[in-house]
Scaffold this motif. Structure first.
Motif, PDB file in Angstrom:
ATOM      1  N   CYS A 268       0.828  -1.224   0.000  1.00 26.78           N
ATOM      2  CA  CYS A 268       0.000   0.000   0.000  1.00 26.78           C
ATOM      3  C   CYS A 268       0.854   1.263   0.000  1.00 26.78           C
ATOM      4  O   CYS A 268       0.319   2.371   0.074  1.00 26.78           O
ATOM      5  N   GLU A 269       2.193   1.091  -0.091  1.00 27.11           N
ATOM      6  CA  GLU A 269       3.107   2.240  -0.073  1.00 27.11           C
ATOM      7  C   GLU A 269       2.891   3.098   1.173  1.00 27.11           C
ATOM      8  O   GLU A 269       3.038   4.320   1.123  1.00 27.11           O
ATOM      9  N   GLY A 270       2.534   2.469   2.286  1.00 28.85           N
ATOM     10  CA  GLY A 270       2.416   3.194   3.549  1.00 28.85           C
ATOM     11  C   GLY A 270       1.026   3.726   3.863  1.00 28.85           C
ATOM     12  O   GLY A 270       0.784   4.261   4.936  1.00 28.85           O
ATOM     13  N   LYS A 271       0.088   3.569   2.918  1.00 34.20           N
ATOM     14  CA  LYS A 271      -1.259   4.113   3.136  1.00 34.20           C
ATOM     15  C   LYS A 271      -2.059   3.280   4.145  1.00 34.20           C
ATOM     16  O   LYS A 271      -2.956   3.795   4.810  1.00 34.20           O
ATOM     17  N   GLY A 272      -1.719   1.988   4.233  1.00 38.15           N
ATOM     18  CA  GLY A 272      -2.445   1.119   5.162  1.00 38.15           C
ATOM     19  C   GLY A 272      -3.264   0.077   4.423  1.00 38.15           C
ATOM     20  O   GLY A 272      -4.106   0.430   3.595  1.00 38.15           O
ATOM     21  N   CYS A 273      -2.975  -1.203   4.665  1.00 34.91           N
ATOM     22  CA  CYS A 273      -3.726  -2.285   4.012  1.00 34.91           C
ATOM     23  C   CYS A 273      -3.755  -3.494   4.948  1.00 34.91           C
ATOM     24  O   CYS A 273      -3.324  -3.405   6.094  1.00 34.91           O
ATOM     25  N   ASN A 274      -4.284  -4.604   4.472  1.00 31.38           N
ATOM     26  CA  ASN A 274      -4.397  -5.792   5.312  1.00 31.38           C
ATOM     27  C   ASN A 274      -3.041  -6.384   5.675  1.00 31.38           C
ATOM     28  O   ASN A 274      -2.853  -6.890   6.774  1.00 31.38           O
ATOM     29  N   VAL A 275      -2.085  -6.343   4.683  1.00 31.46           N
ATOM     30  CA  VAL A 275      -0.777  -6.954   4.909  1.00 31.46           C
ATOM     31  C   VAL A 275      -0.056  -6.263   6.080  1.00 31.46           C
ATOM     32  O   VAL A 275       0.532  -6.908   6.932  1.00 31.46           O
ATOM     33  N   CYS A 276      -0.125  -4.924   6.130  1.00 26.68           N
ATOM     34  CA  CYS A 276       0.562  -4.181   7.203  1.00 26.68           C
ATOM     35  C   CYS A 276      -0.407  -3.857   8.348  1.00 26.68           C
ATOM     36  O   CYS A 276      -0.075  -3.062   9.228  1.00 26.68           O
ATOM     37  N   LYS A 277      -1.556  -4.479   8.323  1.00 24.01           N
ATOM     38  CA  LYS A 277      -2.600  -4.268   9.335  1.00 24.01           C
ATOM     39  C   LYS A 277      -2.896  -2.775   9.530  1.00 24.01           C
ATOM     40  O   LYS A 277      -3.014  -2.275  10.645  1.00 24.01           O
ATOM     41  N   ARG A 278      -2.976  -2.085   8.399  1.00 22.20           N
ATOM     42  CA  ARG A 278      -3.328  -0.658   8.332  1.00 22.20           C
ATOM     43  C   ARG A 278      -2.350   0.271   9.048  1.00 22.20           C
ATOM     44  O   ARG A 278      -2.679   1.399   9.374  1.00 22.20           O
ATOM     45  N   THR A 279      -1.100  -0.219   9.282  1.00 18.04           N
ATOM     46  CA  THR A 279      -0.113   0.642   9.945  1.00 18.04           C
ATOM     47  C   THR A 279       0.852   1.253   8.927  1.00 18.04           C
ATOM     48  O   THR A 279       1.546   2.221   9.234  1.00 18.04           O
ATOM     49  N   GLY A 280       0.941   0.665   7.738  1.00 23.37           N
ATOM     50  CA  GLY A 280       1.905   1.137   6.742  1.00 23.37           C
ATOM     51  C   GLY A 280       3.304   0.555   6.943  1.00 23.37           C
ATOM     52  O   GLY A 280       4.202   0.805   6.140  1.00 23.37           O
ATOM     53  N   TRP A 281       3.503  -0.229   8.021  1.00 17.49           N
ATOM     54  CA  TRP A 281       4.829  -0.782   8.338  1.00 17.49           C
ATOM     55  C   TRP A 281       4.755  -2.287   8.602  1.00 17.49           C
ATOM     56  O   TRP A 281       3.761  -2.772   9.130  1.00 17.49           O
ATOM     57  N   ILE A 282       5.800  -2.988   8.240  1.00 19.49           N
ATOM     58  CA  ILE A 282       5.859  -4.441   8.469  1.00 19.49           C
ATOM     59  C   ILE A 282       7.140  -4.791   9.225  1.00 19.49           C
ATOM     60  O   ILE A 282       8.238  -4.398   8.815  1.00 19.49           O
ATOM     61  N   GLU A 283       6.990  -5.562  10.329  1.00 14.38           N
ATOM     62  CA  GLU A 283       8.156  -5.931  11.135  1.00 14.38           C
ATOM     63  C   GLU A 283       8.962  -7.015  10.431  1.00 14.38           C
ATOM     64  O   GLU A 283       8.416  -8.021   9.975  1.00 14.38           O
ATOM     65  N   ILE A 284      10.270  -6.788  10.310  1.00 16.97           N
ATOM     66  CA  ILE A 284      11.139  -7.701   9.575  1.00 16.97           C
ATOM     67  C   ILE A 284      12.167  -8.396  10.456  1.00 16.97           C
ATOM     68  O   ILE A 284      12.440  -9.574  10.290  1.00 16.97           O
ATOM     69  N   LEU A 285      12.775  -7.659  11.381  1.00 18.65           N
ATOM     70  CA  LEU A 285      13.841  -8.279  12.185  1.00 18.65           C
ATOM     71  C   LEU A 285      14.064  -7.559  13.508  1.00 18.65           C
ATOM     72  O   LEU A 285      13.528  -6.476  13.749  1.00 18.65           O
ATOM     73  N   GLY A 286      14.860  -8.239  14.354  1.00 15.04           N
ATOM     74  CA  GLY A 286      15.288  -7.650  15.620  1.00 15.04           C
ATOM     75  C   GLY A 286      16.783  -7.433  15.575  1.00 15.04           C
ATOM     76  O   GLY A 286      17.501  -8.152  14.886  1.00 15.04           O
ATOM     77  N   ALA A 287      17.258  -6.426  16.314  1.00 17.01           N
ATOM     78  CA  ALA A 287      18.687  -6.108  16.262  1.00 17.01           C
ATOM     79  C   ALA A 287      19.079  -5.294  17.494  1.00 17.01           C
ATOM     80  O   ALA A 287      18.249  -5.015  18.374  1.00 17.01           O
ATOM     81  N   GLY A 288      20.335  -4.919  17.541  1.00 18.48           N
ATOM     82  CA  GLY A 288      20.785  -4.072  18.648  1.00 18.48           C
ATOM     83  C   GLY A 288      22.298  -4.049  18.749  1.00 18.48           C
ATOM     84  O   GLY A 288      23.001  -4.683  17.963  1.00 18.48           O
ATOM     85  N   MET A 289      22.788  -3.262  19.726  1.00 19.10           N
ATOM     86  CA  MET A 289      24.225  -3.234  20.000  1.00 19.10           C
ATOM     87  C   MET A 289      24.523  -4.400  20.941  1.00 19.10           C
ATOM     88  O   MET A 289      23.814  -4.590  21.942  1.00 19.10           O
ATOM     89  N   VAL A 290      25.535  -5.198  20.599  1.00 24.16           N
ATOM     90  CA  VAL A 290      25.851  -6.398  21.389  1.00 24.16           C
ATOM     91  C   VAL A 290      26.063  -5.997  22.852  1.00 24.16           C
ATOM     92  O   VAL A 290      26.815  -5.053  23.157  1.00 24.16           O
ATOM     93  N   HIS A 291      25.393  -6.710  23.751  1.00 32.33           N
ATOM     94  CA  HIS A 291      25.474  -6.419  25.190  1.00 32.33           C
ATOM     95  C   HIS A 291      26.930  -6.567  25.647  1.00 32.33           C
ATOM     96  O   HIS A 291      27.588  -7.555  25.308  1.00 32.33           O
ATOM     97  N   PRO A 292      27.433  -5.575  26.398  1.00 37.07           N
ATOM     98  CA  PRO A 292      28.832  -5.653  26.848  1.00 37.07           C
ATOM     99  C   PRO A 292      29.155  -6.960  27.570  1.00 37.07           C
ATOM    100  O   PRO A 292      30.263  -7.476  27.455  1.00 37.07           O
ATOM    101  N   LYS A 293      28.176  -7.513  28.293  1.00 33.50           N
ATOM    102  CA  LYS A 293      28.415  -8.779  28.998  1.00 33.50           C
ATOM    103  C   LYS A 293      28.714  -9.899  28.016  1.00 33.50           C
ATOM    104  O   LYS A 293      29.527 -10.780  28.274  1.00 33.50           O
ATOM    105  N   VAL A 294      28.017  -9.884  26.852  1.00 38.51           N
ATOM    106  CA  VAL A 294      28.214 -10.917  25.826  1.00 38.51           C
ATOM    107  C   VAL A 294      29.620 -10.786  25.231  1.00 38.51           C
ATOM    108  O   VAL A 294      30.335 -11.776  25.062  1.00 38.51           O
ATOM    109  N   LEU A 295      30.026  -9.537  24.946  1.00 39.50           N
ATOM    110  CA  LEU A 295      31.375  -9.301  24.403  1.00 39.50           C
ATOM    111  C   LEU A 295      32.440  -9.727  25.418  1.00 39.50           C
ATOM    112  O   LEU A 295      33.433 -10.383  25.062  1.00 39.50           O
ATOM    113  N   ALA A 296      32.210  -9.366  26.677  1.00 41.26           N
ATOM    114  CA  ALA A 296      33.193  -9.660  27.728  1.00 41.26           C
ATOM    115  C   ALA A 296      33.350 -11.167  27.925  1.00 41.26           C
ATOM    116  O   ALA A 296      34.459 -11.683  28.041  1.00 41.26           O
ATOM    117  N   MET A 297      32.199 -11.893  27.907  1.00 37.25           N
ATOM    118  CA  MET A 297      32.257 -13.358  28.079  1.00 37.25           C
ATOM    119  C   MET A 297      33.053 -14.020  26.961  1.00 37.25           C
ATOM    120  O   MET A 297      33.671 -15.061  27.157  1.00 37.25           O
TER     121      MET A 297
END
Ligand code: 2NL
Length: 344
Positions: A268-297
């Motif tokens: 819908c190019e952001g206008k809102g449809c069934n696929v994006c549940k009328r939000t205009g956005w679709i969740e694709i992935l999770g991410a972040g900065m690696v937790h310092p504890k994980v790097l340290a371990m």
């Protein structure tokens, strides 16, 4: 004797005329021309003839023999030709019939998606790494800042083999192993695709076995803006140059801060449809900065090294990209389903 021979001739020619098989023809040959045949039998009486008649009768017998022989030969040729004609008619091949096509195999849709993502990150200097599907508690949980007692470690969520061994619940342990092997001595740029397992009841959106692909970038001065630029490039390459991304705050035990990435809806190019549940956005992935504890371990000096990581589900991406409404389609191997994607 002459009359006798002529009668034999007439009878033989008549028989040959009526014959319909090669076998019968052979019988006739034996009956009239053979060593014990009619002509030979008649000629045995030659001795009783006056001397001057013998050559005449002999000549006649030879002529009759020749006549019958050529009649048999002619018949034989006719019968063989008829038999060949019959055989050709029966064995006729219709060269205009369409051929039987050979069923060709092809890569599974998930394999194609994973390869597409791999190629993209290989182009950015990442290495593809794989690791064991049966993992230790340490690499699957402990090394990723999921200490004992953490809700995500709940027995209900994982397939345990022993107290210490389980089917990996994500591909992160491959990254933890890789970092651990380098023991904080080198930067890391890697992606790891593979099968993962969760204790779930299978339905249209859940599967106890599915796929994941994760990425990790650890070096000096890796920042959130590097993550954002990488994810933006990824979204545009995989979903189209017109896609926009947005990051929303989230939580994962192994990253801080954590985000979830949405792409602008291509339907819908952001206008809102069934696929994006009328939000205009679709969740694709999770991410972040690696937790310092994980790097340290893993042995990294967190005053010098930082990193980002991301994880996504090829199953979900394939479902979004191709409008597939049941995750079980990937794992039940109905060829009518899978062959639709062999050109992808
Ligand atoms: C998701 C979220 C994620 C990671 C995976 C990761 C791995 C290491 C260190 C830190 Cl070794 N993080 N992986 C980070 C954030 C999110 O996956 O929704 N996956 C389907």
């Amino acid at each position: 004797m002459k009359a006798e021979l002529q009668a034999i001739e007439a009878e033989a020619l008549e028989k040959v005329e009526q014959i319909e098989s090669l076998k019968e023809l052979q019988d006739v040959q034996v009956t009239y021309l053979g060593k014990k045949g009619s002509i030979t039998t008649v000629l045995r009486g030659m001795g009783k003839l006056p001397a001057e008649e013998r050559p005449v009768i002999g000549q006649l017998a030879n002529d009759i023999r020749a006549t019958i022989t050529s009649a048999i030969e002619a018949k034989e040729t006719a019968l063989s030709e008829a038999a060949l004609e019959e055989q050709l008619k029966e064995e006729v091949i219709d060269v205009t019939l369409p051929g039987r096509s050979v069923q060709k195999g092809g890569p599974h849709l998930l394999t194609s998606i994973i390869q597409e993502i791999e190629d993209l990150f290989i182009g950015l200097g990442y290495e593809v790494r794989e690791g064991p599907e049966v993992e230790t508690d340490y690499y699957n949980f402990e090394a990723l800042n999921l200490p004992k007692g953490h809700p995500a470690r709940d027995m209900q969520d994982s397939f345990y083999i022993t107290d210490d061994l389980l089917l990996r619940t994500h591909t992160s342990p491959v990254q933890a192993r890789t970092m651990g092997a380098l023991n904080g001595a080198q930067p890391v740029r890697m992606i790891c695709p593979g099968k993962v397992y969760r204790r779930d009841s299978d339905d249209a959106t859940h599967s106890h076995q599915f796929t994941q692909i994760e990425g990790l970038y650890v070096d000096k001065n890796v920042r959130m803006s590097d993550l954002k630029g990488t994810l933006d490039l990824f979204a545009k390459k995989l979903f189209g140059e017109d896609r926009e991304i947005r990051l929303r705050p989230s939580y994962f035990p192994f990253t801080e801060p954590s985000v979830e990435m949405d792409i602008s809806c291509a339907v819908c190019e952001g206008k809102g449809c069934n696929v994006c549940k009328r939000t205009g956005w679709i969740e694709i992935l999770g991410a972040g900065m690696v937790h310092p504890k994980v790097l340290a371990m893993a042995g990294y000096d967190t005053d010098i090294y930082t990193g980002f990581a991301f994880g996504m589900g090829p199953d979900r991406i394939a479902m979004l990209k191709y409008g597939i409404d049941d995750i079980r389609q990937f794992y039940t191997n109905d060829h009518r389903f899978s062959k639709q994607f062999h050109h992808v």
